[in-house]
Design a protein around this motif. Structure first.
Motif, PDB file in Angstrom:
ATOM      1  N   SER C   4       0.851  -1.178   0.000  1.00 49.70           N
ATOM      2  CA  SER C   4       0.000   0.000   0.000  1.00 49.70           C
ATOM      3  C   SER C   4       0.885   1.224   0.000  1.00 49.70           C
ATOM      4  O   SER C   4       1.964   1.238   0.573  1.00 49.70           O
ATOM      5  N   ILE C   5       0.405   2.247  -0.654  1.00 50.89           N
ATOM      6  CA  ILE C   5       1.187   3.469  -0.816  1.00 50.89           C
ATOM      7  C   ILE C   5       1.335   4.165   0.533  1.00 50.89           C
ATOM      8  O   ILE C   5       2.311   4.899   0.768  1.00 50.89           O
ATOM      9  N   ASP C   6       0.390   3.895   1.454  1.00 52.99           N
ATOM     10  CA  ASP C   6       0.483   4.572   2.763  1.00 52.99           C
ATOM     11  C   ASP C   6       1.689   4.087   3.544  1.00 52.99           C
ATOM     12  O   ASP C   6       2.367   4.866   4.211  1.00 52.99           O
ATOM     13  N   ILE C   7       1.936   2.779   3.456  1.00 56.52           N
ATOM     14  CA  ILE C   7       3.096   2.256   4.183  1.00 56.52           C
ATOM     15  C   ILE C   7       4.375   2.866   3.628  1.00 56.52           C
ATOM     16  O   ILE C   7       5.293   3.221   4.377  1.00 56.52           O
ATOM     17  N   CYS C   8       4.430   2.995   2.292  1.00 61.21           N
ATOM     18  CA  CYS C   8       5.632   3.589   1.691  1.00 61.21           C
ATOM     19  C   CYS C   8       5.797   5.024   2.153  1.00 61.21           C
ATOM     20  O   CYS C   8       6.908   5.461   2.487  1.00 61.21           O
ATOM     21  N   ASP C   9       4.666   5.752   2.191  1.00 59.60           N
ATOM     22  CA  ASP C   9       4.766   7.145   2.650  1.00 59.60           C
ATOM     23  C   ASP C   9       5.264   7.200   4.068  1.00 59.60           C
ATOM     24  O   ASP C   9       6.084   8.052   4.438  1.00 59.60           O
ATOM     25  N   LYS C  10       4.745   6.293   4.890  1.00 56.97           N
ATOM     26  CA  LYS C  10       5.158   6.308   6.290  1.00 56.97           C
ATOM     27  C   LYS C  10       6.634   5.988   6.424  1.00 56.97           C
ATOM     28  O   LYS C  10       7.341   6.575   7.247  1.00 56.97           O
ATOM     29  N   LEU C  11       7.086   5.075   5.610  1.00 61.52           N
ATOM     30  CA  LEU C  11       8.509   4.718   5.679  1.00 61.52           C
ATOM     31  C   LEU C  11       9.367   5.903   5.275  1.00 61.52           C
ATOM     32  O   LEU C  11      10.355   6.220   5.937  1.00 61.52           O
ATOM     33  N   VAL C  12       8.957   6.581   4.194  1.00 62.98           N
ATOM     34  CA  VAL C  12       9.736   7.742   3.751  1.00 62.98           C
ATOM     35  C   VAL C  12       9.750   8.779   4.858  1.00 62.98           C
ATOM     36  O   VAL C  12      10.762   9.425   5.146  1.00 62.98           O
ATOM     37  N   GLN C  13       8.601   8.907   5.536  1.00 63.40           N
ATOM     38  CA  GLN C  13       8.511   9.924   6.581  1.00 63.40           C
ATOM     39  C   GLN C  13       9.396   9.553   7.765  1.00 63.40           C
ATOM     40  O   GLN C  13      10.054  10.401   8.347  1.00 63.40           O
ATOM     41  N   LEU C  14       9.441   8.270   8.119  1.00 63.76           N
ATOM     42  CA  LEU C  14      10.158   7.894   9.328  1.00 63.76           C
ATOM     43  C   LEU C  14      11.657   7.838   9.133  1.00 63.76           C
ATOM     44  O   LEU C  14      12.392   7.899  10.113  1.00 63.76           O
ATOM     45  N   GLU C  26       1.725   4.671  -8.946  1.00 58.78           N
ATOM     46  CA  GLU C  26       0.368   4.252  -9.270  1.00 58.78           C
ATOM     47  C   GLU C  26       0.300   2.788  -9.642  1.00 58.78           C
ATOM     48  O   GLU C  26      -0.767   2.291  -9.913  1.00 58.78           O
ATOM     49  N   SER C  27       1.423   2.102  -9.652  1.00 59.61           N
ATOM     50  CA  SER C  27       1.374   0.704 -10.078  1.00 59.61           C
ATOM     51  C   SER C  27       0.996  -0.160  -8.886  1.00 59.61           C
ATOM     52  O   SER C  27       0.737   0.315  -7.796  1.00 59.61           O
ATOM     53  N   LYS C  28       1.005  -1.439  -9.114  1.00 58.75           N
ATOM     54  CA  LYS C  28       0.586  -2.339  -8.036  1.00 58.75           C
ATOM     55  C   LYS C  28       1.656  -2.467  -6.973  1.00 58.75           C
ATOM     56  O   LYS C  28       1.382  -2.972  -5.891  1.00 58.75           O
ATOM     57  N   MET C  29       2.874  -2.079  -7.258  1.00 56.37           N
ATOM     58  CA  MET C  29       3.936  -2.262  -6.278  1.00 56.37           C
ATOM     59  C   MET C  29       4.784  -0.997  -6.223  1.00 56.37           C
ATOM     60  O   MET C  29       5.735  -0.864  -6.986  1.00 56.37           O
ATOM     61  N   PRO C  30       4.458  -0.057  -5.349  1.00 56.57           N
ATOM     62  CA  PRO C  30       5.326   1.118  -5.220  1.00 56.57           C
ATOM     63  C   PRO C  30       6.658   0.744  -4.591  1.00 56.57           C
ATOM     64  O   PRO C  30       6.721  -0.071  -3.683  1.00 56.57           O
ATOM     65  N   ILE C  31       7.723   1.354  -5.084  1.00 57.42           N
ATOM     66  CA  ILE C  31       9.063   1.024  -4.606  1.00 57.42           C
ATOM     67  C   ILE C  31       9.651   2.269  -3.956  1.00 57.42           C
ATOM     68  O   ILE C  31       9.573   3.356  -4.518  1.00 57.42           O
ATOM     69  N   VAL C  32      10.226   2.090  -2.801  1.00 58.74           N
ATOM     70  CA  VAL C  32      10.908   3.188  -2.112  1.00 58.74           C
ATOM     71  C   VAL C  32      12.368   3.137  -2.522  1.00 58.74           C
ATOM     72  O   VAL C  32      13.090   2.215  -2.170  1.00 58.74           O
ATOM     73  N   LYS C  33      12.813   4.119  -3.285  1.00 59.31           N
ATOM     74  CA  LYS C  33      14.185   4.091  -3.797  1.00 59.31           C
ATOM     75  C   LYS C  33      15.086   4.859  -2.858  1.00 59.31           C
ATOM     76  O   LYS C  33      14.785   6.001  -2.533  1.00 59.31           O
ATOM     77  N   TYR C  83      14.670  -5.042  -2.279  1.00 56.06           N
ATOM     78  CA  TYR C  83      14.467  -5.743  -1.014  1.00 56.06           C
ATOM     79  C   TYR C  83      12.984  -5.729  -0.712  1.00 56.06           C
ATOM     80  O   TYR C  83      12.382  -4.661  -0.665  1.00 56.06           O
ATOM     81  N   VAL C  84      12.400  -6.903  -0.483  1.00 56.84           N
ATOM     82  CA  VAL C  84      10.983  -6.983  -0.125  1.00 56.84           C
ATOM     83  C   VAL C  84      10.905  -7.410   1.322  1.00 56.84           C
ATOM     84  O   VAL C  84      11.374  -8.474   1.689  1.00 56.84           O
ATOM     85  N   LEU C  85      10.312  -6.553   2.152  1.00 50.30           N
ATOM     86  CA  LEU C  85      10.189  -6.861   3.578  1.00 50.30           C
ATOM     87  C   LEU C  85       8.723  -6.960   3.932  1.00 50.30           C
ATOM     88  O   LEU C  85       7.888  -6.285   3.333  1.00 50.30           O
ATOM     89  N   SER C  86       8.422  -7.787   4.935  1.00 48.56           N
ATOM     90  CA  SER C  86       7.027  -7.918   5.363  1.00 48.56           C
ATOM     91  C   SER C  86       6.943  -7.887   6.871  1.00 48.56           C
ATOM     92  O   SER C  86       7.903  -8.154   7.575  1.00 48.56           O
ATOM     93  N   ILE C  96      11.890  -1.954  -1.035  1.00 52.76           N
ATOM     94  CA  ILE C  96      12.951  -0.934  -1.017  1.00 52.76           C
ATOM     95  C   ILE C  96      13.902  -1.249  -2.149  1.00 52.76           C
ATOM     96  O   ILE C  96      14.323  -2.398  -2.306  1.00 52.76           O
ATOM     97  N   GLY C  97      14.228  -0.252  -2.952  1.00 53.24           N
ATOM     98  CA  GLY C  97      15.109  -0.474  -4.086  1.00 53.24           C
ATOM     99  C   GLY C  97      16.348   0.390  -4.005  1.00 53.24           C
ATOM    100  O   GLY C  97      16.351   1.447  -3.391  1.00 53.24           O
ATOM    101  N   VAL C  98      17.441  -0.126  -4.578  1.00 53.01           N
ATOM    102  CA  VAL C  98      18.700   0.626  -4.624  1.00 53.01           C
ATOM    103  C   VAL C  98      19.210   0.576  -6.044  1.00 53.01           C
ATOM    104  O   VAL C  98      19.050  -0.426  -6.713  1.00 53.01           O
ATOM    105  N   ASP C  99      19.846   1.620  -6.448  1.00 50.10           N
ATOM    106  CA  ASP C  99      20.534   1.617  -7.745  1.00 50.10           C
ATOM    107  C   ASP C  99      22.022   1.675  -7.489  1.00 50.10           C
ATOM    108  O   ASP C  99      22.489   2.469  -6.672  1.00 50.10           O
ATOM    109  N   LEU C 100      22.761   0.827  -8.172  1.00 50.79           N
ATOM    110  CA  LEU C 100      24.200   0.766  -7.948  1.00 50.79           C
ATOM    111  C   LEU C 100      24.922   1.123  -9.237  1.00 50.79           C
ATOM    112  O   LEU C 100      24.406   0.871 -10.326  1.00 50.79           O
TER     113      LEU C 100
END
Lengths: 385, 386, 181
Positions: C4-14, C26-33, C83-86, C96-100
């Motif tokens: 859910s996009i809310d969890i991603c927002d919360k993670l970015v906020q925290l 807007e896709s089915k899987m938002p990624i926090v980069k 990284y997919v965490l639950s 969570i995604g990283v670019d190297l």
């Protein structure tokens, strides 16, 4: 000289008979195992697969004699022969019926226990000489297991010796009778317990499930057997199946009055040709029938039970079997002292124990029948499918 | 869990062996049926001092092959990701692609997929439990389990066309239909299956030697199970009640009623090997319940929707997970929006993470317990190596 | 799927002083980069923060990012890890995604936070060549220890022989192939 030739010929015939019996037993075991596992078992070679063992033996004889590179050549080659010799020697004093034995030894049962220890050397040498760590582990475990379980075996046998007053296997057979309440197992409750101790310890001595850790396939890839192929491997196998016959025969002789048909003249020392052939053959068949029941039970256990772990096996021996063994020896000593033969107490005990055991057997059959009905399992009782 | 970096680093010292240890190889060839996995054990007598698993003997580079095949052509390869439970892997991949591409699946197709999945789950657990018993030395229950698998294979042959490696699912549905006498046969088989489970439990499940071999071995507590990302029956055996069929509602599992089976420490600590075995047995019974419900709800209809022949998924990535018999089966698909082939497919399997517990748990066990613990995890080599 | 996009927002906020952006909103899987330097910190916060508590690692996957020119030449752009965490109570997930970068890609290892991370990282190191700093055990896992190269890269060329075994075979049916007729 004549006597010596006679003995050698007799020994060779005996060896042949035992080898054939062990071979046929392998086929019988595989068929029983197949039927228990919802399949048939070998049935192609010969009628109902009866000649399968000859086919296996011929195939093994034709195989290349592989001796791995850095083994100790002499010990590697001699190990299977030691094991086979150990098993074969134990068969010498066992009376298959009234007069069918190789030699009437006065130290019968003591000799059997002593020569049964030969196989330990064979397994240890086979395991060590194979230059393979898994074989070494298997050999060590096997040696520990067999040496440990010789003690409960001997203690259970001491119970019988106390009751019979002699080490001679013939005298032990003659001291029992033909009817169930005259067998040693039902003589007193300590002998009843001694039967179970002896049976379980003999299973462990013979490396049979649930104590077949030395040959545990999934763990050790066959333990001490790993590096052996061809006829050497078959010798190990043959020794194990001949051991089955030994266990069955010993249990019958010691506890179930093997071959005794209850005739008075058997009290005297038997000489060949004294009694009619019919009685001898009948006694022999009665003995074989009882032995085959125990061989069937051993095969049945192998294909039902899982394996015990090595430390659990040692626990069973030293923490349970040996104390119970001492207890029954003490109990038998007191019983034999205080309860004379053929007295009231003796007779009542025998009848009561026979009745209880028969009731347990009937209840067991009833439970099996009931479980079969509950699970609606299809069983096919025809052994010749 | 309070684990420091020093603890982790001291866990594995690869090339040191002390004086009275022997190094044994439980080598890729095994008589047991888990596949080609190798262990290097350092033993001190009978106790394992250090255990190192060595995998990769069955690596077939399925993920690299996926980059060269169109989406629908990759389906047979997913059978081989876990060849014991092929329909589950098929459905996992199909759901991932369909979710990413917004493809419709008709209702009957979803019911048929669920039918295939639960039937395969029963077959897979039978093999897992049977392999456990044969590793412990009881040969007969294994052959009985294989006999039941043969009956299930007969049913799968009618449903999908093959006994194993079914390749049943297509993008947008399933490949072939069944008529009603298959459902009759299935119903008759399920009646027989309940009785077989009863017989199986009487034969080996309550056997004293079996219980003694498994109880207290390889206890994985709930926090450890989460720390090592165990999933499926391994996780539930440790007392954590997570079942992906209930948490991520995929297919029509939310319309069906079944229990999540959790290990309760029946004969030892919660999370020991007996619990994992028990969870699999109970899950088979739950699958039987599910199959009966599916039989009562399936309706007629189409079995495959129209999917464009040249399917190009929109640009982006998706990680989709389903509950396979061995744990969580996840497909991470990346598409670049231009090609007929995916840019990257990563398959995450339950056996892979189950293997990660081994270096920790095998220390201090006896060799016989190593076998029992490893068999209770129900690891198959194709899932680990792909 | 429980993204859910809310969890991603919360993670970015925290993780707030650390910068993180959400892609694929807007896709089915938002990624926090996030960037490679702060990945370990972000994952630590995701795991330990009581509002997030993502203590189950589902997956770590790696990809080789390339662009193909019109002539078919492959130019490498770098690597990307996911990284997919639950959460272990309701199994909702965050990604969570990283670019190297392309040359010497490396990132901090998380194998003391999650027990299963080590094998995932070993697989990515083996097949893609991404180095995980401070890992407790970074060896090849699928391929033999003396293999050269990282096969899952798009520009991987196989060596012609491995330990004396040739890796290609002469095509015995070349004469009858359709292209050669």
């Amino acid at each position: 000289m004549n006597q010596l030739a006679y003995m050698i010929i007799f020994a060779v015939i005996y060896l042949g008979v035992i080898v054939v019996t062990a071979g046929v037993l392998t086929v019988i075991e595989r068929r029983i195992a197949g039927r228990m596992q919802s399949r048939i078992g070998p049935n192609r070679v010969g009628p109902q697969g009866a000649v399968q063992w000859i086919a296996d033996a011929l195939k093994a004889l034709q195989k290349e004699d592989i001796i791995p590179d850095q083994v100790h050549p002499f010990l590697f080659k001699i190990a299977p022969y030691l094991v086979f010799m150990g098993v074969f020697l134990t068969l010498v004093p066992i009376p298959f019926g009234a007069y069918a034995f190789m030699e009437d030894l006065d130290v019968g049962i003591y000799y059997v226990l002593a020569t049964a220890s030969f196989v330990v050397i064979g397994f240890m040498i086979g395991g060590w000489a194979s230059n393979n760590k898994w074989s070494l582990l298997g050999g060590m475990r096997s040696a520990a297991q067999m040496i440990s379980y010789e003690i409960p075996t001997a203690l259970a046998v001491v119970v019988i010796i106390l009751m019979a007053g002699s080490l001679n296997l013939n005298k032990i057979v003659q001291a029992q009778g033909a009817l169930p309440h005259e067998w040693y197992i039902f003589r007193n409750p300590f002998a009843f317990i001694a039967f179970f101790i002896f049976f379980i310890s003999a299973l462990a001595e013979g490396n049979r499930v649930p104590f077949d850790i030395p040959e545990a396939e999934s763990e050790l890839v066959s333990g001490y057997n790993t590096e052996y192929s061809g006829i050497r491997f078959l010798l190990f196998f043959l020794a194990e199946w001949a051991n089955l016959v030994v266990i069955g025969a010993l249990v019958t002789v010691l506890f179930f009055g093997g071959g005794n048909l209850g005739y008075e003249y058997l009290v005297q020392l038997p000489l060949p040709g004294r009694e009619p052939m019919k009685i001898e053959i009948l006694g022999f068949l009665w003995f074989c029938f009882k032995t085959s029941i125990f061989v069937f039970i051993i095969i049945w256990l192998r294909w039902t039970l899982p394996r015990v772990r090595i430390d659990q096996l040692m626990d069973i021996c030293w923490k349970y079997m040996v104390p119970i063994g001492f207890f029954i020896v003490m109990g038998t000593v007191l019983w034999v002292y205080f309860v004379p033969d053929n007295s009231q107490v003796d007779f009542i005990t025998r009848i009561v124990m026979t009745a209880i055991s028969t009731w347990i057997l009937i209840y067991f059959v009833y439970r099996v029948y009931r479980n079969l009905k509950i699970t609606k399992a299809k069983i096919h009782l025809n052994p010749f499918i | 869990m309070n684990i420091t970096q020093e603890d982790i680093r001291s866990r594995i010292e690869i090339n040191s062996i002390s004086g009275n240890e022997i190094e044994v190889n439980m080598g890729p060839h095994h008589p047991s049926t888990h596949g080609v996995i190798r262990f290097i054990l350092h033993l001190d007598g009978e106790i394992v001092v250090r255990a190192t698993p060595d995998v990769g003997y069955l690596h077939r580079s399925i993920e690299k092959i996926a980059e060269k095949l169109p989406y629908s052509a990759f389906m047979p390869y997913t059978d081989r990701v876990d060849y014991v439970a092929p329909v589950n892997c098929n459905v996992g991949y199909a759901l991932a692609v369909e979710t990413m591409g917004n493809l419709e699946v008709p209702e009957r197709a979803t019911w048929l997929r669920m039918l295939g999945m639960e039937l395969t789950r029963i077959a897979s657990h039978l093999l897992g439990v049977g392999a456990l018993t044969v590793d412990l030395g009881a040969y007969t229950p294994f052959v009985h389990a294989l006999r039941e698998r043969e009956h299930i294979f007969d049913l799968m042959e009618i449903l999908t066309g093959t006994r194993m490696n079914n390749n049943y699912v297509r993008l947008g549905g399933v490949c072939q239909n069944v008529n009603d006498d298959f459902f009759e046969k299935l119903s008759k088989y399920l009646d027989h299956f309940v009785l077989f489970m009863d017989e199986f439990e009487r034969l080996i499940g309550l056997n004293k030697i079996f219980i003694e071999r498994l109880k207290g071995i390889g206890v994985v507590k709930a926090e450890e199970a989460i720390h090592f990302s165990l999933s499926g029956p391994n996780l539930r055996g440790s007392g954590v009640d997570i079942d992906l069929r209930k948490t991520d509602n995929y297919c029509f599992y939310d319309q069906l009623d079944f229990n999540v089976v959790v290990g309760k420490g029946k004969f030892g600590a919660v999370g020991d090997s007996y619990d994992r075995y028990d969870v699999r047995i109970e899950e088979m019974k739950q699958s039987e319940k599910l199959l009966r419900q599916i039989l009562s709800r399936i309706k007629d209809g189409e079995i495959q929707a129209k999917v464009p022949k040249k399917l190009i998924l929109p640009e982006g990535e998706l990680y989709h997970r389903t509950e396979a018999p061995r744990g969580e089966l996840g497909f991470h698909i990346i598409s670049d929006g231009k090609n007929l082939t995916p840019y990257r497919v990563k398959i995450r399997t339950g056996s892979f993470t189950a293997m990660t517990t081994l270096s920790d748990k095998l220390k201090g066990m006896m060799v016989a317990d190593v076998i029992a613990y490893f068999a209770s995890l129900d690891v198959v080599a194709p899932e680990v190596d792909r | 799927m429980k993204y859910s996009i809310d969890i991603c927002d919360k993670l970015v906020q925290l993780v707030s002083p650390v910068s993180a952006e959400i892609i694929q909103r807007e896709s089915k899987m938002p990624i926090v980069k996030v960037s490679a330097q702060v990945l370990r910190k972000v994952i630590q916060i995701a795991m330990s923060n009581p509002e997030l508590k993502f203590n189950f690692l589902n997956n770590i996957s790696g990809t080789h990012l390339t662009e193909t020119s019109e002539e078919g030449e492959i130019k490498s752009r770098g690597f990307s890890l996911l990284y997919v965490l639950s959460r272990s109570d309701d199994f909702s997930s965050v990604v969570i995604g990283v670019d190297l970068p392309d040359l010497n890609p490396s990132v901090d290892s998380v194998d003391d936070i999650f027990g299963s991370a080590n094998w995932f990282e070993r697989e990515i190191y083996d097949l893609l060549g991404v180095v995980f700093n401070d890992s407790c055990d970074l060896r090849r896992i699928m391929l033999p220890d003396d293999w050269v190269g990282h096969p899952l890269r798009k520009d991987f060329q196989e060596k012609s022989s491995y330990n004396g075994i040739p890796t290609t075979r002469e095509d015995e049916l070349a004469a009858v192939r359709v292209d050669n007729l």
